[in-house]
Scaffold this motif. Structure first.
Motif, PDB file in Angstrom:
ATOM      1  N   CYS A  63      33.399  -5.381 -41.117  1.00  0.00           N
ATOM      2  CA  CYS A  63      32.761  -6.310 -40.178  1.00  0.00           C
ATOM      3  C   CYS A  63      32.833  -7.728 -40.714  1.00  0.00           C
ATOM      4  N   ASP A  64      33.244  -8.670 -39.845  1.00  0.00           N
ATOM      5  CA  ASP A  64      33.212 -10.077 -40.226  1.00  0.00           C
ATOM      6  C   ASP A  64      31.803 -10.483 -40.616  1.00  0.00           C
ATOM      7  N   ALA A  66      30.238 -13.190 -40.137  1.00  0.00           N
ATOM      8  CA  ALA A  66      29.508 -13.915 -39.093  1.00  0.00           C
ATOM      9  C   ALA A  66      28.820 -12.955 -38.134  1.00  0.00           C
ATOM     10  N   ILE A  67      29.464 -11.825 -37.836  1.00  0.00           N
ATOM     11  CA  ILE A  67      28.860 -10.826 -36.953  1.00  0.00           C
ATOM     12  C   ILE A  67      27.666 -10.182 -37.644  1.00  0.00           C
ATOM     13  N   ALA A  68      27.832  -9.836 -38.924  1.00  0.00           N
ATOM     14  CA  ALA A  68      26.726  -9.250 -39.678  1.00  0.00           C
ATOM     15  C   ALA A  68      25.557 -10.228 -39.778  1.00  0.00           C
ATOM     16  N   ALA A  69      25.852 -11.504 -39.956  1.00  0.00           N
ATOM     17  CA  ALA A  69      24.783 -12.509 -40.037  1.00  0.00           C
ATOM     18  C   ALA A  69      24.054 -12.636 -38.700  1.00  0.00           C
ATOM     19  N   LEU A  70      24.802 -12.577 -37.604  1.00  0.00           N
ATOM     20  CA  LEU A  70      24.189 -12.652 -36.280  1.00  0.00           C
ATOM     21  C   LEU A  70      23.231 -11.488 -36.074  1.00  0.00           C
ATOM     22  N   LEU A  71      23.671 -10.275 -36.382  1.00  0.00           N
ATOM     23  CA  LEU A  71      22.812  -9.099 -36.224  1.00  0.00           C
ATOM     24  C   LEU A  71      21.627  -9.161 -37.186  1.00  0.00           C
ATOM     25  N   GLY A  72      21.848  -9.691 -38.371  1.00  0.00           N
ATOM     26  CA  GLY A  72      20.766  -9.819 -39.334  1.00  0.00           C
ATOM     27  C   GLY A  72      19.711 -10.824 -38.922  1.00  0.00           C
ATOM     28  N   SER A  73      20.069 -11.743 -38.013  1.00  0.00           N
ATOM     29  CA  SER A  73      19.106 -12.755 -37.561  1.00  0.00           C
ATOM     30  C   SER A  73      18.125 -12.214 -36.532  1.00  0.00           C
ATOM     31  N   GLY A 316      43.496   0.884 -40.751  1.00  0.00           N
ATOM     32  CA  GLY A 316      43.658   2.182 -41.394  1.00  0.00           C
ATOM     33  C   GLY A 316      42.927   3.262 -40.620  1.00  0.00           C
ATOM     34  N   ASP A 317      42.005   3.950 -41.295  1.00  0.00           N
ATOM     35  CA  ASP A 317      41.294   5.057 -40.645  1.00  0.00           C
ATOM     36  C   ASP A 317      39.981   4.626 -40.013  1.00  0.00           C
ATOM     37  N   HIS A 318      39.800   3.307 -39.859  1.00  0.00           N
ATOM     38  CA  HIS A 318      38.549   2.820 -39.293  1.00  0.00           C
ATOM     39  C   HIS A 318      38.820   1.545 -38.483  1.00  0.00           C
ATOM     40  N   GLU A 319      37.758   0.970 -37.968  1.00  0.00           N
ATOM     41  CA  GLU A 319      37.859  -0.258 -37.181  1.00  0.00           C
ATOM     42  C   GLU A 319      37.316  -1.446 -37.962  1.00  0.00           C
ATOM     43  N   LYS A 320      37.740  -2.615 -37.554  1.00  0.00           N
ATOM     44  CA  LYS A 320      37.190  -3.858 -38.090  1.00  0.00           C
ATOM     45  C   LYS A 320      36.660  -4.682 -36.937  1.00  0.00           C
ATOM     46  N   LEU A 321      35.407  -5.102 -37.033  1.00  0.00           N
ATOM     47  CA  LEU A 321      34.789  -5.937 -36.010  1.00  0.00           C
ATOM     48  C   LEU A 321      35.096  -7.391 -36.333  1.00  0.00           C
ATOM     49  N   VAL A 322      35.789  -8.057 -35.407  1.00  0.00           N
ATOM     50  CA  VAL A 322      36.329  -9.395 -35.658  1.00  0.00           C
ATOM     51  C   VAL A 322      35.789 -10.364 -34.615  1.00  0.00           C
ATOM     52  N   GLU A 323      35.266 -11.498 -35.071  1.00  0.00           N
ATOM     53  CA  GLU A 323      34.822 -12.515 -34.125  1.00  0.00           C
ATOM     54  C   GLU A 323      36.035 -13.216 -33.527  1.00  0.00           C
TER      55      GLU A 323
END
Length: 349
Positions: A63-64, A66-73, A316-323
């Motif tokens: 996860c980017d 910035a996305i983690a920071a947004l959810l953490g807010s 790979g075997d998973h996803e990446k959340l990208v802004e």
């Protein structure tokens, strides 16, 4: 037996392969807006995310920051738990094929840590069509796992029609329901909420400063909500629901204001729920961030909102959340074009 009409079933694969932009495109709201100006001195932040599943992730997503920071807010994060949480699936063939969902407690814990959501701030709806994919035993195991993890749930008959939560100085009421089921009605009865009539929620909702509905509704892979879905939104608004954040379409859908009620019809998938390989429109998700006033004169009123789009890319075997700002080349152009078709002012982002 499921309750999907035949026309819905026949359209599933074509719409999965090519999500539709057909439908009524009028009357929708911008992707972001300030509704109380000047902004209140005190607000509570709610963040709504879409469907969560392990289908497209063999390991925890990336996860980017910035996305983690947004959810953490956020003071509270609300999402839809699309997969039963079991250690060993009972529907072995269906799980292997992807028609039946399942994820482990370990996967969910690692995924939440990766995206910056703390368990104590999270509420997950279990009112969805896949919640009984691993049978009644899987449903019971799911509830037990979430209790162990300290994650609150909504959308079961045990939870009641409305879950009242204290979020800072505000009382938030959350009511989840599904219009769809993949199992027989008698299995859902007494376990999963399918009550879409807010008049039945009145007693539990009375103390809430803001009543929020979390519906699993509409038809999948259609960017614009059907007329029946918009009619239900208007009925809920007339029954005192102030905020609606929907799931099930697996693609991002528009935002609408109905009087004082704010509706996000569909937030897409937060973690991929279909297949590891998926057409690009289904990889666009949204995080719906709503700031609610805690000031005396406007307490419980929505002060501002913003839908934050992101994209799930394979890694790979998973996803990446990208802004969006991290997207490059043709993918960025396609995503911008799709958002332009959905929102009157996507340039606000």
């Amino acid at each position: 037996m499921s309750n999907y009409p035949l026309s819905y079933k026949l359209s599933w694969l074509p719409r999965f392969l090519k999500p539709s932009l057909r439908g009524d495109v009028g009357g929708f709201a911008p992707i972001a807006a300030t509704l109380i100006d000047p902004l209140p001195a005190r607000t509570v932040r709610l963040a709504f995310v879409g469907d969560i599943s392990a289908i497209a992730n063999s390991s925890a997503p990336r996860c980017d920051s910035a996305i983690a920071a947004l959810l953490g807010s956020a003071d509270l994060v609300v999402g839809n738990c699309e997969s039963p949480i079991v250690e060993r699936p009972s529907a072995v063939l269906g799980t292997w094929l992807g028609t039946h969902h399942a994820m482990t407690e370990r996967f969910l814990g690692e995924a939440l840590a990766a995206v910056g959501i703390s368990n104590e701030k999270l509420v997950l709806s279990l009112a969805n069509n896949h919640v009984l994919d691993q049978g009644v035993a899987g449903f019971d195991e799911t509830i037990a796992a979430l209790k162990r993890m300290g994650i609150r749930t909504i959308g079961t008959t045990e939870d009641g029609p409305v879950a009242g939560l204290a979020v800072g100085p505000l009382g938030i009421g959350l009511a989840a329901f599904t219009l769809w089921r993949n199992a027989d009605a008698d299995l859902f009865a007494g376990r999963v909420s399918m009550d879409s009539d807010a008049a039945n929620w009145a007693r539990e909702a009375g103390a809430a400063d803001l009543l929020c509905a979390v519906p699993h509704w509409g038809w999948e892979f259609r960017h614009f909500p059907r007329a029946e879905t918009r009619a239900l939104a208007r009925r809920l608004a007339g029954q005192g629901v102030g905020l609606i954040a929907g799931h099930h379409a697996h693609v991002v859908q528009p935002v609408e204001r109905i009087g004082g009620t704010l509706v996000a019809y569909g937030l897409g998938d937060f973690l991929g729920t279909a297949f590891a390989t998926q057409p690009w429109p289904g990889r666009i998700g949204g995080i719906f961030v709503v700031d609610v006033s805690a000031d005396a004169g406007t307490k419980g009123s929505i002060a501002s909102y913003r839908l934050h789009p992101f994209v799930r890319l394979r890694a790979g075997d998973h996803e990446k959340l990208v802004e969006l700002t991290r997207l490059e080349g043709g993918m960025r152009g396609k995503v911008d074009g799709r958002l332009n078709a959905l929102f009157p002012s996507p340039a606000a982002l």
